[in-house]
Scaffold this motif. Structure first.
Motif, mmCIF file in Angstrom:
data_model
loop_
_atom_site.group_PDB
_atom_site.id
_atom_site.type_symbol
_atom_site.label_atom_id
_atom_site.label_comp_id
_atom_site.label_asym_id
_atom_site.label_seq_id
_atom_site.Cartn_x
_atom_site.Cartn_y
_atom_site.Cartn_z
ATOM 1 N N THR A 221 0.829 -1.370 -0.076
ATOM 2 C CA THR A 221 0.108 0.054 -0.097
ATOM 3 C C THR A 221 0.699 1.209 -0.133
ATOM 4 O OG1 THR A 221 -0.077 0.225 2.456
ATOM 5 C CG2 THR A 221 -1.735 -1.284 1.529
ATOM 6 N N LEU A 222 0.525 2.258 -0.449
ATOM 7 C CA LEU A 222 1.039 3.535 -0.554
ATOM 8 C C LEU A 222 1.388 4.024 0.870
ATOM 9 C CD1 LEU A 222 -0.356 5.352 -3.764
ATOM 10 C CD2 LEU A 222 1.807 3.988 -3.543
ATOM 11 N N SER A 223 2.401 4.403 1.333
ATOM 12 C CA SER A 223 2.772 4.800 2.662
ATOM 13 C C SER A 223 2.394 5.904 2.821
ATOM 14 C CB SER A 223 4.174 4.356 3.071
ATOM 15 O OG SER A 223 5.146 5.244 2.179
ATOM 16 N N GLU A 224 2.331 6.974 2.099
ATOM 17 C CA GLU A 224 1.782 8.360 2.232
ATOM 18 C C GLU A 224 0.607 8.585 2.094
ATOM 19 O OE1 GLU A 224 2.973 8.279 -2.261
ATOM 20 O OE2 GLU A 224 3.337 7.165 -0.430
ATOM 21 N N SER A 225 -0.419 7.712 1.688
ATOM 22 C CA SER A 225 -1.707 7.711 1.463
ATOM 23 C C SER A 225 -2.804 7.055 2.534
ATOM 24 C CB SER A 225 -2.113 7.434 0.020
ATOM 25 O OG SER A 225 -2.137 5.781 -0.111
ATOM 26 N N ALA A 226 -4.115 7.139 2.380
ATOM 27 C CA ALA A 226 -4.861 6.343 3.311
ATOM 28 C C ALA A 226 -4.965 5.056 2.808
ATOM 29 C CB ALA A 226 -6.132 7.176 3.355
#
Length: 380
Positions: free
Chosen positions: A322-327
């Motif tokens: 999962t993208l670490s900077e997003s929800a």
């Protein structure tokens, strides 16, 4: 839920009884057909071998005792149950038609959440064959779903293969070693602060490739937890044909009504299925999923996110990102074979209700191709 459809080829179900697990290396007992996920020869529920017996004249696969062997099989439908996630295993027994208690497990691994039960996931698992020789023995693959919605003759799906273990010239000269049974350590699954769930109302696009069979597809996913509905649009291998290998499909999943429609745009045909339970699109043990957290804020493996960082979870050979900077936006799911799904253009926003309304052809469909026993009792 981890993905709208995981690392497998996506097909509609066939007619008649439903397929859940198929075994081809070594070849399963009786007839075999995985051309569609509904082939009658692959549904075998009653233990220990799906109510299919062997005889002394039955075909046998000859293998070398004590050698390594790759067992190849397919989870033909996914029945992941977050209440008690299941498993798949490979076991072995000596005898023509051994009893359940005669089997011992050689390898097992956790089930994973595909959300969409209309899936086909191929597995190739290397095992160590027993060192004892035998003229009549059985290698078995099981899918232990634990899903109460699938409880007709229990919740376990079986597939057995008749094999013969021979002695090779290399091990014939070696002294026999007594079989030692070693207990596998119990894996302790722990929650992690990075465990997360995708936004409640979420859309994204995806690309799915399986290099081994020159498969590729692309499409869109619409996910709405509040109304417990999903829609998936997928184009398979260019979408210029009429089959499950090369057409374009719409899937509408309404977990409140328990109905899933599968529409082939090129043929104009629509099939109705009954659904199992709703599962959230989550990652990690905190949400009763079967992935263990691996790493935080590392470079994404997706070719569409090379400049971004991801969090990673693992379930066996499946790596989830999962993208670490997003929800908790999904980035990719991959396997060592090169098979992968990459997610792009994720967006958290309200989805218009019209997105989840099936077309008129589907709304007229009353014949159910697949449904659990519980679903049929409630909707018949």
């Amino acid at each position: 839920m981890h993905l709208a459809f995981p690392l497998f080829v996506l097909f509609i179900l066939g007619n008649g009884v439903y397929t859940h697990i198929c075994l081809w290396a070594p070849m399963q007992r009786g007839q075999f057909d995985i051309s569609t996920p509904g082939a009658h020869p692959c549904y075998r529920k009653i233990g220990p071998c799906g109510n299919v017996n062997s005889s002394s004249s039955s075909p046998r696969t000859s293998l070398v005792a004590g050698s390594k062997y790759k067992v190849e099989f397919q989870q033909n439908l996914n029945h992941y149950y977050t209440g008690k996630p299941g498993a798949l295993d490979i076991s072995f027994a000596v005898g023509l038609n051994p009893a359940e208690g005669d089997f011992h497990v050689l390898h097992s691994f956790s089930d994973y959440n595909a959300m969409n039960q209309i899936t086909q996931t191929n597995f190739s698992v290397e095992i160590d064959l027993p060192s004892q020789t035998c003229d009549e023995c059985v290698l078995r693959v099981r899918y232990l779903s634990n899903n109460p919605e699938e409880d007709d003759h229990g919740t376990v799906f079986h597939q057995c293969s008749d094999v013969k273990l021979t002695q090779s010239s290399s091990n014939a000269l070696k002294p026999k070693k007594s079989e030692e049974k070693t207990e596998k350590p119990i894996v302790q699954h722990n929650e992690d602060p990075h465990d997360c769930c995708a936004p409640e109302s979420y859309t994204n696009a995806f690309f799915h490739i399986i290099p081994a069979i020159d498969y590729h597809s692309e499409g869109l996913i619409f996910y709405d937890k509040k109304v417990q509905q999903m829609r998936v649009i997928v184009t398979v291998n260019g979408g210029r044909g009429n089959t499950t290998f090369d057409s374009t499909f719409d899937m509408w999943m309404n977990f409140t009504s328990g109905r899933q429609y599968y529409y082939n745009r090129n043929t104009g045909s629509c099939d109705l299925y009954g659904l199992d339970y709703w599962n959230d699109w989550c990652f990690g043990n905190k949400y009763n999923q079967t992935e263990d957290f691996v790493a935080a804020d590392v470079k994404c493996t997706s070719p569409y996110g090379k400049t971004r960082n991801c969090n990673q979870w693992r379930n066996g050979e499946f790596l989830f990102e999962t993208l670490s900077e997003s929800a908790c936006f999904p980035s990719s799911i991959s396997r060592p074979s090169g098979e992968r799904i990459d997610y792009i253009k994720g967006a958290a926003a309200p989805i218009p209700p019209s997105t989840f309304v099936p077309n008129s052809v589907c709304m007229k469909q009353t014949k159910v191709k697949h449904a659990s026993v519980g679903w049929m009792r409630m909707h018949a």
